[in-house]
Every structure is written in structure tokens, then in C-alpha cells.
Design a protein around this motif. Structure first.
Motif, PDB file in Angstrom:
ATOM      1  N   GLU A  47       0.928  -1.225  -0.138  1.00 52.54           N
ATOM      2  CA  GLU A  47      -0.053  -0.141   0.014  1.00 52.54           C
ATOM      3  C   GLU A  47       0.806   1.376  -0.010  1.00 52.54           C
ATOM      4  N   PHE A  48       2.003   1.074   0.645  1.00 50.40           N
ATOM      5  CA  PHE A  48       2.971   2.411   0.737  1.00 50.40           C
ATOM      6  C   PHE A  48       3.662   2.544  -0.530  1.00 50.40           C
ATOM      7  N   LEU A  49       4.090   1.561  -1.107  1.00 52.52           N
ATOM      8  CA  LEU A  49       4.695   1.637  -2.649  1.00 52.52           C
ATOM      9  C   LEU A  49       3.463   2.050  -3.451  1.00 52.52           C
ATOM     10  N   PHE A  50       2.452   1.627  -3.500  1.00 51.07           N
ATOM     11  CA  PHE A  50       1.392   2.167  -4.411  1.00 51.07           C
ATOM     12  C   PHE A  50       1.027   3.560  -4.359  1.00 51.07           C
ATOM     13  N   GLU A  51       1.159   3.966  -2.915  1.00 53.21           N
ATOM     14  CA  GLU A  51       0.698   5.623  -2.567  1.00 53.21           C
ATOM     15  C   GLU A  51       1.979   6.670  -3.041  1.00 53.21           C
ATOM     16  N   ILE A  52       3.004   6.088  -2.621  1.00 52.43           N
ATOM     17  CA  ILE A  52       4.184   6.916  -3.076  1.00 52.43           C
ATOM     18  C   ILE A  52       4.533   6.991  -4.720  1.00 52.43           C
ATOM     19  N   ASP A  53       4.016   6.216  -5.301  1.00 54.31           N
ATOM     20  CA  ASP A  53       4.088   6.428  -6.818  1.00 54.31           C
ATOM     21  C   ASP A  53       3.288   7.804  -7.297  1.00 54.31           C
ATOM     22  N   LYS A  54       2.604   8.035  -6.366  1.00 59.97           N
ATOM     23  CA  LYS A  54       2.100   9.451  -6.864  1.00 59.97           C
ATOM     24  C   LYS A  54       2.908  10.760  -6.744  1.00 59.97           C
ATOM     25  N   ILE A  55       4.158  10.489  -6.289  1.00 60.04           N
ATOM     26  CA  ILE A  55       5.053  11.591  -6.218  1.00 60.04           C
ATOM     27  C   ILE A  55       5.508  12.078  -7.828  1.00 60.04           C
ATOM     28  N   LYS A  56       5.325  10.877  -8.334  1.00 55.48           N
ATOM     29  CA  LYS A  56       5.466  11.249 -10.127  1.00 55.48           C
ATOM     30  C   LYS A  56       4.599  12.327 -10.383  1.00 55.48           C
ATOM     31  N   ASP A  57       3.667  12.758  -9.868  1.00 58.59           N
ATOM     32  CA  ASP A  57       2.440  13.518 -10.209  1.00 58.59           C
ATOM     33  C   ASP A  57       2.616  14.943  -9.588  1.00 58.59           C
ATOM     34  N   VAL A  58       3.456  15.016  -8.633  1.00 57.33           N
ATOM     35  CA  VAL A  58       3.675  16.159  -7.950  1.00 57.33           C
ATOM     36  C   VAL A  58       4.665  16.953  -8.761  1.00 57.33           C
ATOM     37  N   PHE A  59       4.450  18.112  -9.287  1.00 58.64           N
ATOM     38  CA  PHE A  59       5.166  18.953 -10.205  1.00 58.64           C
ATOM     39  C   PHE A  59       5.699  20.192  -9.586  1.00 58.64           C
TER      40      PHE A  59
END
Length: 193
Positions: free
Chosen positions: A9-21
Motif C-alpha cells: 500500500e505504501f509503495l502504491f501510494e508513493i507512486d503519486k510523487i510522479k504527479d507532484v510537479f
């Protein structure tokens, strides 16, 4: 199984960092950089400039800090280096750190949260070096985009130099021999005010 589930769950959640511009531009100004790219580039900066750091440093620990330092921005958002000061930034980022690392099993939560806090406090050699790399990477993005964020935020020289203080203090050769001449050149051109 519960431990693995939490880690996934953590690894899936942190993938969102790719969308922080971020405000920084990459590839000679073609597009905005995201936080994942920033952290990757910082890690390579660390591997490349370690020899300039004044003092002993556990590079592996610094690299861990580099990889996690901006995960909080998934929830707290990015604050531009030369933009308006956010008085709630520290509180919002701490809440975000607790939230993101709470997805992990308790032992990893504590380890990652403590690493993140150590980076923020900038007192250990590892945190100092990771902060040097953070500031240096942003400086490099300005060089590859002809001073994009300096121009965008009308950054005065005093603010640019203040942002580079950690570099000046802990990697003085890098600062004096490479960065300062660049700052003065961009000031001469009117890009740094």
C-alpha cells in the motif's frame, strides 16, 4: 501477510510523487520537473559531489533521506524555493509525513519518519549533505533552464545566496569555484535581481 500488504500500500501510494510537479524545468526548459525526477537527480548529485563535503558522511543514509524527503509533498504539495513563504509549511509537512509513513508497518514507519525529521532538522552530517544535494540540484535546474525560477519569482541575489548557504558552509569549494561565479553571471545578465 499484513506486513506485506502495508508495504505494498505504501509503495502504491508513493507512486503519486510522479504527479507532484515543481516550478523547475527540465530538458532545457521543455517541461516541469516532478518530485520523483528531482529525488533521482539529487541521488546522482550525491554520488558525484560527495568528495566536496567537509566531513565524514554515511552516503547510504544520505541517499535514503534523499529518496524520502519529498514524499510529504504527495499530501502537502510543493513549495517553490523562491515563491511566497507558507507559514503552515512545517506543520503541514509533518502531518503529511506521519500520514504517508503510517501506511508502513510500525518499525518502518518509525525509521522513515525519523529519517525524514533528521533531514528536516539538518543537524547530522548525513542530513547536511542531503540538504546540500537538494539545494544544488535546484541550482542546476536553473542553469539548464536559463534561470527559469529565478526569473519567474524575480529572485534577488540576497535570496539566492541565502538559499545556497548550506552549500557554502558544507561544500565551500563547490560553492566558491562553481556556484558563486554562476550567480554573479546571472546577476550581471539581470536574471537574478
Amino acid at each position: 501477510m499484513e506486513r506485506i500488504q502495508k508495504q505494498m500500500e505504501f509503495l502504491f501510494e508513493i507512486d503519486k510523487i510522479k504527479d507532484v510537479f515543481r516550478q523547475s524545468l527540465v530538458v532545457e526548459g521543455k517541461r516541469e520537473e516532478n518530485d520523483a525526477e528531482h529525488s533521482w537527480h539529487m541521488a546522482l548529485v550525491a554520488l558525484t559531489i560527495k568528495e566536496y563535503f567537509k566531513g565524514e558522511v554515511d552516503l547510504e543514509k544520505s541517499l535514503k533521506m534523499i529518496l524520502i524527503h519529498d514524499l510529504v509533498e504527495i499530501y502537502a504539495g510543493d513549495t517553490p524555493a523562491f515563491g511566497a513563504v507558507r507559514p503552515d509549511k512545517a506543520d503541514e509537512e509533518l502531518k503529511a509525513a506521519v500520514k504517508i509513513f503510517s501506511l508502513l508497518p510500525e518499525d518502518q514507519k518509525e525509521y522513515f519518519l525519523n529519517l525524514w525529521i533528521e533531514f528536516e532538522e539538518c543537524e547530522s552530517n548525513e542530513a547536511k549533505f542531503a540538504n546540500v544535494c537538494d539545494r544544488y540540484q535546484g541550482f542546476m535546474q536553473n542553469l539548464t533552464s536559463d534561470g527559469h525560477t529565478w526569473k519567474k519569482f524575480n529572485a534577488p541575489l540576497e535570496m539566492v545566496l541565502k538559499r545556497a548557504e548550506v552549500i557554502k558552509k558544507y561544500t565551500p569549494d563547490l560553492y566558491e569555484k562553481y556556484m558563486l561565479p554562476q550567480f554573479l553571471s546571472y546577476k550581471e545578465r539581470g536574471i537574478i535581481k
